[in-house]
Design a protein around this motif. Structure first.
Motif, PDB file in Angstrom:
ATOM      1  N   ARG A  39       0.827  -1.211   0.000  1.00  9.63           N
ATOM      2  CA  ARG A  39       0.000   0.000   0.000  1.00  9.63           C
ATOM      3  C   ARG A  39       0.859   1.257   0.000  1.00  9.63           C
ATOM      4  O   ARG A  39       0.518   2.248  -0.634  1.00  9.63           O
ATOM      5  N   VAL A  40       1.979   1.224   0.709  1.00  7.93           N
ATOM      6  CA  VAL A  40       2.899   2.362   0.693  1.00  7.93           C
ATOM      7  C   VAL A  40       3.617   2.416  -0.656  1.00  7.93           C
ATOM      8  O   VAL A  40       3.718   3.481  -1.270  1.00  7.93           O
ATOM      9  N   ALA A  41       4.091   1.283  -1.138  1.00  2.22           N
ATOM     10  CA  ALA A  41       4.827   1.248  -2.409  1.00  2.22           C
ATOM     11  C   ALA A  41       3.957   1.698  -3.583  1.00  2.22           C
ATOM     12  O   ALA A  41       4.466   2.270  -4.545  1.00  2.22           O
ATOM     13  N   ALA A  42       2.664   1.487  -3.487  1.00  2.00           N
ATOM     14  CA  ALA A  42       1.756   1.887  -4.567  1.00  2.00           C
ATOM     15  C   ALA A  42       1.727   3.391  -4.767  1.00  2.00           C
ATOM     16  O   ALA A  42       1.300   3.878  -5.812  1.00  2.00           O
ATOM     17  N   ARG A  43       2.202   4.132  -3.787  1.00  2.00           N
ATOM     18  CA  ARG A  43       2.183   5.591  -3.878  1.00  2.00           C
ATOM     19  C   ARG A  43       3.498   6.174  -4.373  1.00  2.00           C
ATOM     20  O   ARG A  43       3.670   7.381  -4.417  1.00  2.00           O
ATOM     21  N   LEU A  44       4.437   5.309  -4.745  1.00  2.00           N
ATOM     22  CA  LEU A  44       5.714   5.796  -5.271  1.00  2.00           C
ATOM     23  C   LEU A  44       5.508   6.419  -6.639  1.00  2.00           C
ATOM     24  O   LEU A  44       4.705   5.935  -7.432  1.00  2.00           O
ATOM     25  N   SER A  45       6.244   7.479  -6.901  1.00  2.00           N
ATOM     26  CA  SER A  45       6.176   8.117  -8.218  1.00  2.00           C
ATOM     27  C   SER A  45       7.468   7.844  -8.967  1.00  2.00           C
ATOM     28  O   SER A  45       8.465   7.415  -8.386  1.00  2.00           O
ATOM     29  N   GLU A  46       7.448   8.104 -10.248  1.00  2.00           N
ATOM     30  CA  GLU A  46       8.635   7.874 -11.086  1.00  2.00           C
ATOM     31  C   GLU A  46       9.824   8.702 -10.618  1.00  2.00           C
ATOM     32  O   GLU A  46      10.963   8.271 -10.725  1.00  2.00           O
ATOM     33  N   ASP A  47       9.568   9.893 -10.112  1.00  2.00           N
ATOM     34  CA  ASP A  47      10.646  10.792  -9.694  1.00  2.00           C
ATOM     35  C   ASP A  47      11.056  10.585  -8.241  1.00  2.00           C
ATOM     36  O   ASP A  47      11.975  11.242  -7.766  1.00  2.00           O
ATOM     37  N   GLY A  48      10.373   9.704  -7.536  1.00  2.00           N
ATOM     38  CA  GLY A  48      10.646   9.495  -6.128  1.00  2.00           C
ATOM     39  C   GLY A  48       9.733  10.355  -5.277  1.00  2.00           C
ATOM     40  O   GLY A  48       9.088  11.289  -5.759  1.00  2.00           O
ATOM     41  N   ILE A  49       9.692  10.027  -3.986  1.00  2.00           N
ATOM     42  CA  ILE A  49       8.810  10.722  -3.066  1.00  2.00           C
ATOM     43  C   ILE A  49       9.435  10.686  -1.674  1.00  2.00           C
ATOM     44  O   ILE A  49      10.120   9.726  -1.328  1.00  2.00           O
ATOM     45  N   ARG A  50       9.212  11.723  -0.914  1.00  2.00           N
ATOM     46  CA  ARG A  50       9.717  11.758   0.459  1.00  2.00           C
ATOM     47  C   ARG A  50       8.831  10.917   1.365  1.00  2.00           C
ATOM     48  O   ARG A  50       7.628  10.776   1.114  1.00  2.00           O
ATOM     49  N   VAL A  51       9.423  10.408   2.432  1.00  2.00           N
ATOM     50  CA  VAL A  51       8.679   9.587   3.383  1.00  2.00           C
ATOM     51  C   VAL A  51       7.508  10.376   3.972  1.00  2.00           C
ATOM     52  O   VAL A  51       6.421   9.825   4.160  1.00  2.00           O
ATOM     53  N   THR A  52       7.712  11.661   4.219  1.00  2.00           N
ATOM     54  CA  THR A  52       6.615  12.464   4.791  1.00  2.00           C
ATOM     55  C   THR A  52       5.426  12.516   3.834  1.00  2.00           C
ATOM     56  O   THR A  52       4.272  12.456   4.274  1.00  2.00           O
ATOM     57  N   GLU A  53       5.690  12.622   2.538  1.00  2.00           N
ATOM     58  CA  GLU A  53       4.605  12.632   1.553  1.00  2.00           C
ATOM     59  C   GLU A  53       3.931  11.263   1.469  1.00  2.00           C
ATOM     60  O   GLU A  53       2.704  11.183   1.321  1.00  2.00           O
ATOM     61  N   ALA A  65       5.345   5.043   8.204  1.00  2.00           N
ATOM     62  CA  ALA A  65       5.844   5.074   6.828  1.00  2.00           C
ATOM     63  C   ALA A  65       7.337   4.771   6.791  1.00  2.00           C
ATOM     64  O   ALA A  65       7.801   4.022   5.918  1.00  2.00           O
ATOM     65  N   SER A  66       8.087   5.322   7.741  1.00  2.00           N
ATOM     66  CA  SER A  66       9.534   5.065   7.792  1.00  2.00           C
ATOM     67  C   SER A  66       9.832   3.592   8.005  1.00  2.00           C
ATOM     68  O   SER A  66      10.719   3.026   7.365  1.00  2.00           O
ATOM     69  N   VAL A  67       9.082   2.963   8.906  1.00  2.00           N
ATOM     70  CA  VAL A  67       9.271   1.533   9.171  1.00  2.00           C
ATOM     71  C   VAL A  67       8.980   0.725   7.913  1.00  2.00           C
ATOM     72  O   VAL A  67       9.738  -0.181   7.539  1.00  2.00           O
ATOM     73  N   LEU A  68       7.887   1.048   7.226  1.00  2.00           N
ATOM     74  CA  LEU A  68       7.522   0.311   6.019  1.00  2.00           C
ATOM     75  C   LEU A  68       8.539   0.543   4.904  1.00  2.00           C
ATOM     76  O   LEU A  68       8.896  -0.392   4.185  1.00  2.00           O
ATOM     77  N   VAL A  69       9.027   1.761   4.764  1.00  2.00           N
ATOM     78  CA  VAL A  69      10.053   2.036   3.750  1.00  2.00           C
ATOM     79  C   VAL A  69      11.334   1.288   4.093  1.00  2.00           C
ATOM     80  O   VAL A  69      12.002   0.741   3.206  1.00  2.00           O
ATOM     81  N   ASP A  70      11.683   1.223   5.374  1.00  2.00           N
ATOM     82  CA  ASP A  70      12.849   0.435   5.792  1.00  2.00           C
ATOM     83  C   ASP A  70      12.691  -1.020   5.369  1.00  2.00           C
ATOM     84  O   ASP A  70      13.634  -1.639   4.846  1.00  2.00           O
ATOM     85  N   GLN A  71      11.502  -1.579   5.587  1.00  2.00           N
ATOM     86  CA  GLN A  71      11.237  -2.971   5.196  1.00  2.00           C
ATOM     87  C   GLN A  71      11.328  -3.135   3.681  1.00  2.00           C
ATOM     88  O   GLN A  71      11.902  -4.115   3.183  1.00  2.00           O
ATOM     89  N   ALA A  75      14.181  -5.388   1.623  1.00  2.00           N
ATOM     90  CA  ALA A  75      13.745  -6.418   0.673  1.00  2.00           C
ATOM     91  C   ALA A  75      14.104  -6.057  -0.772  1.00  2.00           C
ATOM     92  O   ALA A  75      13.753  -6.794  -1.696  1.00  2.00           O
ATOM     93  N   ALA A  76      14.782  -4.924  -0.966  1.00  2.00           N
ATOM     94  CA  ALA A  76      15.270  -4.471  -2.280  1.00  2.00           C
ATOM     95  C   ALA A  76      14.163  -4.053  -3.238  1.00  2.00           C
ATOM     96  O   ALA A  76      14.348  -4.067  -4.451  1.00  2.00           O
ATOM     97  N   TYR A  77      13.012  -3.618  -2.705  1.00  2.00           N
ATOM     98  CA  TYR A  77      11.942  -3.104  -3.552  1.00  2.00           C
ATOM     99  C   TYR A  77      12.113  -1.615  -3.832  1.00  2.00           C
ATOM    100  O   TYR A  77      11.630  -1.118  -4.852  1.00  2.00           O
TER     101      TYR A  77
END
Length: 146
Positions: A39-53, A65-71, A75-77
């Motif tokens: 669900r967090v990864a689905a919000r990634l944009s082509e140019d990247g996005i900050r964790v706060t966004e 969000a930080s914990v999920l991005v760390d995971q 996992a190399a996603y």
């Protein structure tokens, strides 16, 4: 419920798609990707996005969000890269393994759309997509240009 609200009907359809896509991703061998991570990864944009966004869009805390991005990163996603607009900030961008998962997800989404088109017919499916796109103009705070 004899006459469910249109939002409930949209939620049921979205939940169905999310489940099908999750199952396809797991079947393709990416079984370490949790629903929360996806669900967090689905919000990634082509140019990247900050964790706060990401947190704001996912309606979760920055800490979650930080914990999920760390995971996702472990996992190399995704990878974190310097933000070219602010040297102090980092952007989360999709990594090659994440793109592989995205390809699996998009294939399953296309399969579901074909199934729904067969069920509704091409004309009704086109009308549904048009109506939902029109609603997005007043419901999506992250719609580009809004």
């Amino acid at each position: 419920m004899p006459d469910p609200h249109p939002a409930l009907l949209m939620f049921i359809g979205a939940r169905y798609v999310e489940q099908r896509v999750s199952e396809a991703i797991a079947a393709a061998g990416y079984d370490d990707l949790t629903l929360a991570m996806a669900r967090v990864a689905a919000r990634l944009s082509e140019d990247g996005i900050r964790v706060t966004e990401l947190a704001e869009q996912a309606r979760i805390t920055k800490q979650s969000a930080s914990v999920l991005v760390d995971q996702l990163e472990r996992a190399a996603y995704v990878v974190r890269v310097p933000d070219p607009a602010d040297a102090r900030a980092r952007l989360v961008v999709i990594a090659p393994r994440g793109r592989e998962v995205l390809d699996v997800a998009r294939r399953e989404e296309r399969a579901i759309e074909r199934e729904w088109t067969r069920h509704l017919g091409a004309e009704r499916m086109a009308a549904l997509k048009e109506a939902l796109a029109d609603l997005r103009e007043i419901t999506d705070p992250w719609l580009p240009g809004r």
